[in-house]
Scaffold this motif. Sequence first.
Motif, short mmCIF file in Angstrom:
data_model
loop_
_atom_site.label_atom_id
_atom_site.label_comp_id
_atom_site.label_asym_id
_atom_site.label_seq_id
_atom_site.Cartn_x
_atom_site.Cartn_y
_atom_site.Cartn_z
N LEU A 14 0.82 -1.21 0.00
CA LEU A 14 0.00 0.00 0.00
C LEU A 14 0.86 1.26 0.00
O LEU A 14 0.58 2.22 -0.73
N GLN A 15 1.92 1.25 0.80
CA GLN A 15 2.77 2.44 0.92
C GLN A 15 3.69 2.60 -0.29
O GLN A 15 3.85 3.71 -0.79
N GLN A 16 4.29 1.52 -0.74
CA GLN A 16 5.30 1.61 -1.78
C GLN A 16 4.71 1.65 -3.20
O GLN A 16 5.20 2.39 -4.04
N GLU A 17 3.70 0.85 -3.45
CA GLU A 17 3.15 0.75 -4.80
C GLU A 17 2.00 1.72 -5.04
O GLU A 17 1.89 2.30 -6.11
N LEU A 18 1.12 1.87 -4.03
CA LEU A 18 -0.04 2.74 -4.21
C LEU A 18 0.13 4.11 -3.57
O LEU A 18 -0.74 4.96 -3.69
N LEU A 19 1.25 4.28 -2.87
CA LEU A 19 1.59 5.56 -2.24
C LEU A 19 0.53 6.05 -1.27
O LEU A 19 0.22 7.24 -1.19
N ILE A 20 -0.04 5.11 -0.50
CA ILE A 20 -1.03 5.44 0.52
C ILE A 20 -0.27 5.95 1.74
O ILE A 20 0.64 5.28 2.23
N PRO A 21 -0.63 7.13 2.26
CA PRO A 21 0.08 7.67 3.42
C PRO A 21 -0.07 6.77 4.66
O PRO A 21 -1.11 6.15 4.87
N ALA A 22 0.97 6.74 5.46
CA ALA A 22 0.97 5.94 6.69
C ALA A 22 -0.18 6.33 7.61
O ALA A 22 -0.77 5.47 8.27
N GLU A 23 -0.52 7.61 7.64
CA GLU A 23 -1.61 8.08 8.49
C GLU A 23 -2.95 7.47 8.06
O GLU A 23 -3.78 7.12 8.91
N SER A 24 -3.16 7.35 6.77
CA SER A 24 -4.40 6.74 6.27
C SER A 24 -4.45 5.26 6.64
O SER A 24 -5.50 4.76 7.04
N ILE A 25 -3.33 4.59 6.51
CA ILE A 25 -3.28 3.17 6.86
C ILE A 25 -3.52 2.99 8.35
O ILE A 25 -4.27 2.11 8.77
N VAL A 34 -12.53 -3.51 14.49
CA VAL A 34 -13.93 -3.88 14.45
C VAL A 34 -14.19 -4.87 13.32
O VAL A 34 -15.02 -5.75 13.43
N PHE A 35 -13.44 -4.73 12.22
CA PHE A 35 -13.60 -5.56 11.03
C PHE A 35 -12.27 -6.22 10.68
O PHE A 35 -11.58 -5.78 9.76
N PRO A 36 -11.88 -7.27 11.40
CA PRO A 36 -10.57 -7.90 11.15
C PRO A 36 -10.40 -8.35 9.70
O PRO A 36 -11.34 -8.78 9.05
N ASP A 37 -9.17 -8.22 9.20
CA ASP A 37 -8.78 -8.68 7.87
C ASP A 37 -9.46 -7.94 6.72
O ASP A 37 -9.49 -8.44 5.61
N LEU A 38 -10.00 -6.77 7.00
CA LEU A 38 -10.67 -6.02 5.94
C LEU A 38 -9.99 -4.68 5.67
O LEU A 38 -10.63 -3.74 5.23
N LEU A 39 -8.69 -4.59 5.90
CA LEU A 39 -7.97 -3.33 5.73
C LEU A 39 -8.22 -2.70 4.36
O LEU A 39 -8.56 -1.52 4.30
N PRO A 40 -8.10 -3.44 3.25
CA PRO A 40 -8.36 -2.81 1.95
C PRO A 40 -9.77 -2.24 1.84
O PRO A 40 -9.98 -1.14 1.33
N MET A 41 -10.75 -2.97 2.34
CA MET A 41 -12.14 -2.50 2.27
C MET A 41 -12.35 -1.26 3.14
O MET A 41 -13.08 -0.35 2.75
N VAL A 42 -11.72 -1.24 4.30
CA VAL A 42 -11.84 -0.07 5.18
C VAL A 42 -11.22 1.15 4.51
O VAL A 42 -11.80 2.25 4.54
N LEU A 43 -10.06 0.98 3.89
CA LEU A 43 -9.42 2.09 3.18
C LEU A 43 -10.35 2.63 2.09
O LEU A 43 -10.51 3.84 1.94
N TRP A 44 -10.99 1.73 1.36
CA TRP A 44 -11.89 2.15 0.29
C TRP A 44 -13.15 2.79 0.86
O TRP A 44 -13.60 3.84 0.38
N GLN A 45 -13.71 2.19 1.90
CA GLN A 45 -14.94 2.70 2.51
C GLN A 45 -14.77 4.14 2.98
O GLN A 45 -15.69 4.94 2.86
N TYR A 46 -13.61 4.47 3.50
CA TYR A 46 -13.36 5.82 4.00
C TYR A 46 -12.78 6.75 2.94
O TYR A 46 -12.36 7.86 3.24
#
Length: 64
Positions: A14-25, A34-46
């Motif tokens: 996420l950080q190296q390829e998609l350049l997502i800021p550490a704060e967002s992650i 609250v939603f284990p194993d759904l990090l990509p979905m949470v990033l998209w949802q927000y």
Amino acid sequence: MMPLTSQTQLIHFLQQELLIPAESIAMAQRQEEVFPDLLPMVLWQYGLITIEQLEQVFDWLETR
């Protein structure tokens, strides 16, 4: 050297390829408690990644 966990590898991607800021992650990880194993979905949802980036994450996860 210890092997990287899947979560660590995902965060690195996420950080190296998609350049997502550490704060967002970090914010998404707090929600992930609250939603284990759904990090990509949470990033998209927000609105922290686009649908195209979400698709890239899923493609990347399929190759793991």
